[in-house]
Every structure is written in structure tokens, then in C-alpha cells.
Design an enzyme around this catalytic site. Structure first.
Site, PDB file in Angstrom:
ATOM      1  N   HIS A   1      37.861  47.943  40.812  1.00  0.00           N
ATOM      2  CA  HIS A   1      38.147  46.700  41.553  1.00  0.00           C
ATOM      3  C   HIS A   1      37.227  46.596  42.753  1.00  0.00           C
ATOM      4  CE1 HIS A   1      41.081  44.103  44.072  1.00  0.00           C
ATOM      5  NE2 HIS A   1      40.439  43.341  43.222  1.00  0.00           N
TER       6      HIS A   1
ATOM      7  N   GLU B   1      37.254  43.977  45.602  1.00  0.00           N
ATOM      8  CA  GLU B   1      37.657  42.791  46.380  1.00  0.00           C
ATOM      9  C   GLU B   1      36.629  42.630  47.493  1.00  0.00           C
ATOM     10  OE1 GLU B   1      40.236  40.244  46.327  1.00  0.00           O
ATOM     11  OE2 GLU B   1      38.700  39.630  47.769  1.00  0.00           O
TER      12      GLU B   1
ATOM     13  N   HIS C   1      37.742  37.207  39.802  1.00  0.00           N
ATOM     14  CA  HIS C   1      38.781  36.384  40.445  1.00  0.00           C
ATOM     15  C   HIS C   1      38.186  35.544  41.571  1.00  0.00           C
ATOM     16  CE1 HIS C   1      42.839  37.905  38.917  1.00  0.00           C
ATOM     17  NE2 HIS C   1      41.917  38.139  38.008  1.00  0.00           N
ATOM     18  N   GLU C   2      38.839  34.424  41.845  1.00  0.00           N
ATOM     19  CA  GLU C   2      38.333  33.422  42.796  1.00  0.00           C
ATOM     20  C   GLU C   2      36.877  33.084  42.469  1.00  0.00           C
ATOM     21  OE1 GLU C   2      39.635  36.445  44.180  1.00  0.00           O
ATOM     22  OE2 GLU C   2      41.646  35.616  44.050  1.00  0.00           O
TER      23      GLU C   2
ATOM     24  N   GLU D   1      39.452  34.314  36.765  1.00  0.00           N
ATOM     25  CA  GLU D   1      40.696  33.677  37.205  1.00  0.00           C
ATOM     26  C   GLU D   1      40.404  32.174  37.320  1.00  0.00           C
ATOM     27  OE1 GLU D   1      42.209  34.536  41.107  1.00  0.00           O
ATOM     28  OE2 GLU D   1      44.216  34.861  40.344  1.00  0.00           O
TER      29      GLU D   1
ATOM     30  N   GLU E   1      50.546  35.446  39.276  1.00  0.00           N
ATOM     31  CA  GLU E   1      50.870  35.979  40.602  1.00  0.00           C
ATOM     32  C   GLU E   1      51.588  34.942  41.471  1.00  0.00           C
ATOM     33  OE1 GLU E   1      46.929  37.127  41.735  1.00  0.00           O
ATOM     34  OE2 GLU E   1      46.562  35.288  42.832  1.00  0.00           O
TER      35      GLU E   1
HETATM   36  C1  NOJ Z   1      43.950  37.795  44.445  1.00  0.00           C
HETATM   37  C2  NOJ Z   1      43.810  38.141  43.007  1.00  0.00           C
HETATM   38  O1  NOJ Z   1      44.030  37.041  42.180  1.00  0.00           O
HETATM   39  C3  NOJ Z   1      44.772  39.258  42.690  1.00  0.00           C
HETATM   40  O2  NOJ Z   1      44.734  39.528  41.315  1.00  0.00           O
HETATM   41  C4  NOJ Z   1      44.446  40.448  43.503  1.00  0.00           C
HETATM   42  O3  NOJ Z   1      45.431  41.412  43.303  1.00  0.00           O
HETATM   43  C5  NOJ Z   1      44.369  40.111  44.994  1.00  0.00           C
HETATM   44  N1  NOJ Z   1      43.598  38.957  45.218  1.00  0.00           N
HETATM   45  C6  NOJ Z   1      43.789  41.251  45.805  1.00  0.00           C
HETATM   46  O4  NOJ Z   1      42.441  41.430  45.463  1.00  0.00           O
END
Ligand code: NOJ
Length: 668
Positions: free
Chosen positions: A378, A380, A448-449, A467, A473
Site C-alpha cells: 500500500h 497512500e 484509489h482516488e 476506485e 467504505e
Molecule cells: C481511502 C481508500 O479508499 C481506502 O481504501 C483506504 O483504506 C484509505 N483511503 C486509507 O488509505
């Protein structure tokens, strides 16, 4: 004289046997291979450029403007002359590395118009290229480099889509929605405001269309703006913080503007026009790109049971991740996602090479491999692009050195580097850089995003899923009480048309101690169905492992269901109301069906005529139990086995926001 010149120039340029459908000095036309869809391009007043689209002689797009506004230079908007019109065609079958089908037919006829703006000295040349398929059209602008046209800046795209009536549409607004995580609005076409694409369109006569784009490369994402009181949508590109839209440098073509045209919702879902308008696979070795089911150290964060940051409830501990790897290995799952492994989740100032002290990356990668499971990393970024790009190579190299092949990337942050929108050319450039770097490190991406997908996975199959959807979520923490029942039966026909979605289905336990008013607004059987309906080659069973241990019966469906397909059909489809999809496993004879309803209870009538007519099958049906209802009785799942053949129709009752998942295996 002029007409004669044009026709002879065109005949020279044409491939043998291909004759343009119509050609005059100021117009040209081309039809689809089956002859039903026709595109005409014509010069109008002031020598502006227009195109129109019809099907079976009925207009679909009325004459609509083409052109671009350019900074500090004359616009590419009028004064056009058609210098040459050439046609080409293609009929080929190609095989994606993964997908909803194992073979995709790419069949189109192309019209290329070489245009000049003769009033400029020296005259400036551009081209517009149309490709017309049996299921819709695509077109793009091309800007050959020339003395009067080096690098330049697009301040506006004038492309219009003048629809023929006040059609019903489904779209997401650009403003007020972060990362495409919104509920699709059903509106008449003149009320869509500023909307992102895909925009899904239904006419009163039942024609289904989807307006989007393909191959978004070094350009801004195309949104559209409605003109109040008219049925015309106009391209409205996402701007840079400067207000400029696109800096044209090395990439001298725009993305394809695409319109799927289909007789019904199910046929619209089968269009592969967007993929066909992307370039073939750019990777020579794709053996490491493996579609799969995964679980994760994840839902527990969103349910506030574990934390991303270190401390007493830290989720990404070596011990907890090993527990997940063991569970995955025992249950035929291939991947385990781990978030919260790297500092610093308190400040969101992330390192991509250091681990929290209680997380042993090399040991976990080794352990996972020994069990036949992949560890999904991951990254982020918090939208801090500079920080990420400075470390991206080393971060990806770390995963590669440990034999890992997957990374989930994330961009939680309203603006990238506090300045630029995700769907701006800045964002598009960054995401492409990441895809290419990941491919070099043999990493597949779950982004994601993101910026909205446009079919790049054909060229870069390591871009596996994204995503850009209001996913599961939201059922953990959304203050208004989770995604409404119709959301998941709208998504396939809207966001789903842009490509795979990491919605993260299959929550089994709907209790929510932190936000008691918020939970999945479905039955449990519908959560199973979503595993098949919401297509993603990386498909997550999102719940905590305890929830699956408590429900081994329904869980078996998830352990069996593949994520890579030979064939897909839609026996039933009505946007926002219900959907039934049947998918045949790749390299196998087993079919999997996902069927779901929105806010109304109904009985699905699923004709099995897609099965091999000479075979007998055993169907294992996971469906809503008696009186199942998403509001007050979501959990009962009936599991039944029935012998079936292609002559059968399965009648499957579904409660409100209910559904069914079915496995149909050949009897040897
Ligand atoms: C938003 C993401 O959609 C989610 O999957 C993730 O757990 C969190 N951000 C933290 O990165």
C-alpha cells in the site's frame, strides 16, 4: 474542379476495396461495418466544423461543433478547409491479459479528415479522425507538429454533443464530489450541469448510450456541461490551477471522445469500444499479472477496531498479517492487502521504504509466498505528489525485491500537492508515470482516488483496478447512512462503463458500533452477488475474517468465484432497478451469476440459454432466504442445489435490495 481534386486525392489514400460513403468539398461521411451508424462531417458558416451521427437513418447527434480554443494563437475553431478525406478499416480479434471476455472483436471503419486553416499564414493543419463501430463511435483531434504549431496551450475544447431530445441521463456532478465518490443523479439531459463522464443516456424509445472518453494520455479529463434549455452537452475539461486546460507538447493527439449506442442496457454493457480505442499491450512479459481474489487488513480500520498508525490497536503487525495470510491460504484466496505498514499515519508524511517496528516486510513476503499468497502493498500518498515521486522508485523497488507484485495506491487529498485537481492534466501525467514505473518493477496497481479510467488497461494491464467510486467504505462511516439500495444496481451502467471498480464487496456483518445508523443497505445474498456484478480482476472480500468464519456457507461462494472471465452476458438489466450478469470462467466451463435488485423486491427470471445446449449442469444457488429484506432481515441466505440445462429459466425471488449468487458447474 475542387470536388474532383478531393475525390481523387481520397481514392489514392484509400485502402483497396474501401470506398468512403460520401464525399464532397465540404462534407464527408462514414458508416459502421454493419451500415447502421453513420457519421457525417461538414463545414458550416464561417467554415466551422460540425459532425452528426445517425443510426438506421434516425438522428442521434444533430450537427455538433468541433474545435479548440488556443492561448496566444488563433483558435482552431473556424476557417477550415477539408484537404483530404481518407478511410481505413479494421477487423481483428485480440486477447486481453485479463478481462470480462478472453477475446475482443475490434471492428471499425475510420474517416480521417486532414484540415487546414488557410487564412493563417503559413496555413495551419490539424486532423480529426472518426472511428465508427457497430456499437458506437469515437473521434479525436490530431495536431501534427509544424512551423506554426509547436507546443501550445488549449484553453477550451469546443466539442459538442447535440442530442436529439430531452433524454434521461445518469451522471455525477464535478463540483461537490471528491474522487468520483458520489451517487449518480438521474436527470433530464438539460439539467446535468457540469458533470464528469461517463454520462449514461436513455432515450424515450429505449436506446441506451454512454458518453465518455478513451485513452486519456497527457490531456485533461473530459467533463461535460449542459446548456440549460437545450439538449446539447459541451466538453468541459478539468483545468490546471492556472485556468489553462492542456499544455500540448509531445503527445499530439487528444483522447478519443466516445459514444456507445445500444438497443438496451444489457447490450450497452457489452460494448468494448473504449478498450478498442486504446493501444495494444505495451508490456512484453505479462506473466506476473494475475487476476485474483483478495482479503485485507482493512475493514477493521474503517470499523475503528484497528488503527493504521502504530500503537496498541495497530493493524499491520507481523502476527496479524500472518493470521490473514493463513486464512487466505486455507480458503483459496490469493492475496492479502496490508495498509498501515509504513510511517507515518499520524502526520501523513509517508515513507515508502521504512516499516513500523512491529511489521516485518521481508518475513511476511517470504511467509506469504511459502503459502502461495501474494502480499499486496500500500502506498497512500495523501495527494502529496512531490513526496511520492521522490520516493516512488525506491518504494516500488522494495516491493519488487521482496517478490511482491501488487500495490494499492491512494490519493486522499482534495488537491494534488495542494494545487491541482486529480482529473487535470497534472494528475493524468502523474498517474501515467506511476503506471509505467510500476510496470518496470513488475507491480500491478489498484489505484484509489484516481482520475476516471479510460481503458488504459489494454495498454498497461498492470493497471488492474481503480476506485473512483462511492464504494463499500461509505457503508462504514457515511453520516447519511450508507449507500442506498439502487446505488449498486446503477454503478454497472455508469461508473462501471469506465472500467474495473475496486468497490470492495462482500461485507457479511452489518453491525456498526461506531456509526450505528450506517451499514450496507443490502441483504447478505446481494453482497455475494456484487462480487460477480461489480467487475474487477482484483476483487476483494472486504469483511474481517471473523465474519467469514461465522458464515462458512455463503463464504464458500467467494472462495470459488474467479475474477477473470471467458465470456459475459446480461440476461436482465434495467438501470437503477435490477441487474443479472452471467460470466463464464476463463479456461473452464463453470458459469457464475450475480443478480441483484434495487429498492423493490422482485423475482429475477434468469434464462439459462447461454449454457452449452448439450450439457447438464449443477447449479448452487445462494439466494435471499424467506422474508429477507435489507432493512429488517438482511442475513438469511438459502443455499440450494439444482440440476439445470440451457432450456431452464431460474426464477429467483429477491427481497428489497436483495440478490442471488449462483455457481453453475458442468456435470461430467
Ligand atoms: C481511502 C481508500 O479508499 C481506502 O481504501 C483506504 O483504506 C484509505 N483511503 C486509507 O488509505
Amino acid at each position: 474542379m475542387r470536388l474532383f481534386f478531393l475525390i481523387s486525392a481520397m481514392l489514392v489514400a484509400m485502402a483497396p476495396g474501401i470506398v468512403p460513403d460520401a464525399m464532397a468539398a465540404d462534407m464527408a461521411a462514414v458508416t459502421s461495418p454493419d451500415g447502421r451508424i453513420r457519421v457525417e462531417v461538414a463545414i458550416g458558416d464561417g467554415r466551422t466544423l460540425f459532425y452528426s451521427v445517425s443510426r438506421d437513418g434516425q438522428p442521434i447527434i444533430e450537427p455538433s461543433r468541433l474545435g479548440l480554443e488556443i492561448k496566444d494563437l488563433p483558435d482552431m475553431a473556424d476557417g477550415f478547409t477539408i484537404d483530404k478525406a481518407s478511410t481505413a478499416s479494421k477487423a481483428e480479434t485480440w486477447h486481453p491479459v485479463w478481462g470480462e471476455e478472453s477475446a475482443i472483436y475490434n471492428n471499425y471503419r475510420e474517416l480521417r479528415l486532414s484540415l487546414s486553416q488557410k487564412k493563417l499564414a503559413p496555413e495551419r493543419k490539424i486532423a480529426v479522425v472518426f472511428r465508427v463501430f457497430d456499437d458506437g463511435i469515437g473521434f479525436r483531434y490530431e495536431f501534427p507538429r509544424q512551423a506554426k504549431l509547436g507546443d501550445f496551450t488549449i484553453t477550451d475544447e469546443l466539442t459538442e454533443f447535440a442530442f436529439t431530445g430531452r433524454h434521461t441521463t445518469w451522471s455525477l456532478p464535478v463540483e461537490g464530489i471528491r474522487f468520483y465518490e458520489g451517487l449518480f443523479r438521474k436527470l433530464p439531459i438539460d439539467s446535468v450541469g457540469w458533470a464528469s463522464t461517463p454520462v449514461t443516456i436513455r432515450t424515450d424509445s429505449g436506446l441506451h448510450m454512454a458518453l465518455h472518453e478513451a485513452n486519456l494520455t497527457d490531456y485533461a479529463a473530459m467533463n461535460v456541461k449542459a446548456t440549460p434549455g437545450s439538449n446539447t452537452l459541451r466538453a468541459a475539461l478539468t483545468p490546471w490551477s492556472t485556468g489553462d486546460k492542456v499544455y500540448v507538447t509531445d503527445v499530439r493527439v487528444t483522447p478519443w471522445r466516445t459514444l456507445i449506442i445500444a438497443d438496451n442496457a444489457g447490450d450497452m454493457m457489452l460494448s468494448r469500444l473504449m478498450l478498442n480505442l486504446n493501444e495494444p499491450c505495451a508490456l512484453t512479459d505479462t506473466s506476473w499479472i494475475k487476476p485474483q481474489r483478495y482479503i485485507g487488513v482493512w475493514w477493521a480500520y474503517h470499523m475503528k477496531k484497528n488503527t493504521w498508525e502504530d500503537g496498541p490497536a495497530h493493524g499491520a503487525t507481523t502476527e496479524n498479517v500472518k493470521r490473514h495470510i493463513d486464512f487466505a491460504a486455507c480458503n483459496n484466496f490469493n492475496g492479502v492487502l496490508v495498509e498501515g505498514w509504513n510511517p507515518d499515519w499520524r502526520t501523513w508524511d509517508f515513507s515508502y521504504t521504512q516499516s513500523y517496528p512491529d511489521f516485518d516486510l521481508p518475513e511476511l513476503a517470504r511467509y506469504a509466498k511459502s503459502k502461495g499468497v501474494s502480499l499486496i502493498g500500500h502506498h497512500e500518498t495523501g495527494g502529496r505528489i512531490r513526496n511520492y515521486e521522490e520516493q516512488m522508485e525506491q518504494g516500488m523497488a522494495l516491493y519488487e525485491q521482496n517478490g511482491m507484485h501488487f500495490v494499492k495506491t491512494g490519493y486522499v487529498g482534495d488537491l494534488l500537492d495542494d494545487r491541482e485537481r486529480h482529473s487535470s492534466q497534472f494528475g493524468v501525467r502523474h498517474y501515467r508515470k506511476v503506471i509505467e514505473a510500476a510496470a518496470r518493477h513488475r507491480l500491478a496497481i489498484d489505484n484509489h482516488e484516481p482520475v476516471i479510467p479510460t481503458g488504459l488497461q489494454r495498454t498497461f494491464p498492470n493497471l488492474m483496478t481503480q476506485e473512483g467510486v462511492r464504494g463499500q467504505e461509505w457503508n462504514a462511516w457515511c453520516p447519511e447512512g450508507g449507500n442506498p439500495p439502487e446505488h449498486t444496481v446503477t454503478l454497472p451502467f455508469t461508473r462501471g462503463l469506465a472500467g474495473p471498480m475496486d468497490y470492495t464487496p462482500a461485507i457479511f456483518d452489518f453491525r456498526n458500533e461506531t456509526f450505528p445508523q450506517t451499514r450496507p443497505n443490502t441483504t447478505l445474498a446481494k453482497q455475494l452477488a456484487l462480487f460477480v456484478i461489480l467487475y474487477s480482476p482484483l476483487q476483494m472480500a472486504a469483511d474481517m475474517i471473523e465474519s467469514y468464519q461465522e458464515n462458512p456457507g455463503p463464504f464458500q461462494f467467494l472462495c470459488d468465484c474467479p475474477t477473470d472471465w471467458d465470456k459475459t452476458v446480461y440476461p436482465e438489466a434495467e438501470i437503477g432497478e435490477y441487474v443479472t450478469v452471467a460470466r463464464k470462467q476463463k479456461d473452464g466451463d463453470t458459469w457464475y451469476i450475480g443478480s441483484a435488485t434495487g429498492a423493490s423486491a422482485r423475482c429475477a427470471e434468469i434464462k439459462l440459454d447461454f449454457l452449452d445446449p448439450d450439457a447438464r449442469y449443477m447449479a448452487t444457488i445462494y439466494r435471499d432466504g424467506p422474508d429477507a429484506d435489507y432493512l429488517d432481515n438482511p442475513y438469511p441466505v438459502l443455499i440450494e442445489r439444482r440440476e439445470v440445462t440451457a432450456d431452464n429459466t431460474l426464477a429467483i425471488p429477491q427481497g428489497r435490495s436483495g440478490g442471488a449468487a449462483i455457481k453453475i458447474a458442468k456435470i461430467a
